[in-house]
Design a protein around this motif. Sequence first.
Motif, PDB file in Angstrom:
ATOM      1  N   ARG A  66       0.830  -1.213   0.000  1.00  0.00           N
ATOM      2  CA  ARG A  66       0.000   0.000   0.000  1.00  0.00           C
ATOM      3  C   ARG A  66       0.866   1.266   0.000  1.00  0.00           C
ATOM      4  NH1 ARG A  66      -0.124   4.037   4.235  1.00  0.00           N
ATOM      5  NH2 ARG A  66      -2.248   4.582   4.729  1.00  0.00           N
ATOM      6  N   GLU A 127      -5.175   9.797   3.186  1.00  0.00           N
ATOM      7  CA  GLU A 127      -4.578   9.292   4.439  1.00  0.00           C
ATOM      8  C   GLU A 127      -4.523  10.398   5.483  1.00  0.00           C
ATOM      9  OE1 GLU A 127      -2.298   8.562   7.673  1.00  0.00           O
ATOM     10  OE2 GLU A 127      -1.533   9.973   6.208  1.00  0.00           O
ATOM     11  N   ALA A 133      -8.340   4.887   4.008  1.00  0.00           N
ATOM     12  CA  ALA A 133      -8.217   3.429   4.174  1.00  0.00           C
ATOM     13  C   ALA A 133      -9.587   2.820   4.402  1.00  0.00           C
ATOM     14  CB  ALA A 133      -7.295   3.115   5.352  1.00  0.00           C
ATOM     15  N   ALA A 152       2.811  -1.549   4.375  1.00  0.00           N
ATOM     16  CA  ALA A 152       2.879  -0.141   3.973  1.00  0.00           C
ATOM     17  C   ALA A 152       4.211   0.430   4.439  1.00  0.00           C
ATOM     18  CB  ALA A 152       1.735   0.643   4.596  1.00  0.00           C
ATOM     19  N   PHE A 327      -3.710   3.414   8.062  1.00  0.00           N
ATOM     20  CA  PHE A 327      -3.390   2.031   7.669  1.00  0.00           C
ATOM     21  C   PHE A 327      -3.887   1.080   8.760  1.00  0.00           C
ATOM     22  CE2 PHE A 327      -0.157  -1.496   7.467  1.00  0.00           C
ATOM     23  CZ  PHE A 327      -0.503  -1.983   6.215  1.00  0.00           C
ATOM     24  N   TYR A 338       3.575  -2.158   9.136  1.00  0.00           N
ATOM     25  CA  TYR A 338       3.793  -0.764   8.736  1.00  0.00           C
ATOM     26  C   TYR A 338       5.259  -0.444   9.023  1.00  0.00           C
ATOM     27  CZ  TYR A 338       3.019   4.288   8.439  1.00  0.00           C
ATOM     28  OH  TYR A 338       3.063   5.618   8.080  1.00  0.00           O
TER      29      TYR A 338
END
Length: 383
Positions: A66, A127, A133, A152, A327, A338
């Motif tokens: 992502r 975001e 998301a 991500a 996220f 992440y």
Amino acid sequence: MLDNKIIEWRHYLHTIPEIGFEETMTSDFIANKLEEFGIEVCRNIGKTGMVGILKRGTSDKSIALRADFDAIAVTEKNGFDYDSKHRGMMHGCGHDGHSAMLLGAAYQLSQQANFDGTVYFVFQPAEEQGTGAKAMIDDGLFTRWKIDSIYAMHNMPGIEIGSFLISPSSIMASENHFKIEVLASGGHAAMPHLGSDPVLAACNIVSTLQSIITRNLDAIHEPAVLSVTDINTNGGANVIPTVVTLTGDTRCFSDDTQAYIKTAMERVVAGVTSAAGLGYNYEFSNCVLSTVNSSDKSDIAVRVAKKVVGENKVNDKCKPYCTSEDFSFMQREVPSCYILVGNGSKGEKGGVALHLPNYDFNDQLLMIGVNFWVELVRDQLAI
Ligand SMILES: [Zn+2]
Ligand SMILES: [Zn+2]
């Protein structure tokens, strides 16, 4: 050379920053590139969001990568020839770089046949406002496609270029906003005994709220921040108001702590106002959940990062940051990680903090990001 192409894409995206859910030029550019690479593109997933789909072989294994692509409402003060051409908007968080890196990885993987399974390239809008998301999830990101795991990556200024920061669990906080109204009858400033005063009670609430953080929560295992950021009244110099409105923000690292703070805040508000014989209204809203990595996916990210940048440029026990990331909503759907990656040390190129008008994504990071994504896919979808 791919390096030059990616820098070109990044600089172009930098000139056309767009705010959440209005990223039409940005998403057109990304979609066109993916199609040029022969990658199937499914648009309008979360309004301006999209998913690129690249399948090789026969395996039903999959991985999603992502990147976010929205900008912020800041006027750029860099003076580059690729400065923002959109007045009052800027890629001040490096999402132009995240998108260029993922496009670079999409290009490289589209040229290769050495993996078996499906790669989903998730390009996410909005975001910064914390809603992109969720919009993608609501449009079926995890129901239309069988996504086994999602990763991500975000750049981090002040950290050596290309150094990876990966946490096995919490990496960012939840973001919650609150609004408290203290209700009284008001009165004359000279004769408060003839009415009732919400100001004194509101001040007591402001101080007592901090006791939740410092007296009720475990200082080591349940860290949290609570900030009253605005105090507003309808009074005047000699008029005791009828309403004091307190607004603010609180952050923490687990759903349990978040639920506890929500309840404890109301206990304080109800207690203080009741003691003063006043009324209240209380609203608490969760904007973004806490970002918590799956430990097995963080192990994978650590292994791949070490392969790409070397053992000593990977911190596999990164301490969490109090900032927030949407996220986190995707993380509640499938196992995930992440990852933070250094954009440049303080005082050096890429060292200017996120969201400042002279921030810039470091182009030296582009190929590092591409290589990480490509290696991750090879690792997870190995033939
Ligand atoms: Zn940001
Ligand atoms: Zn960002």
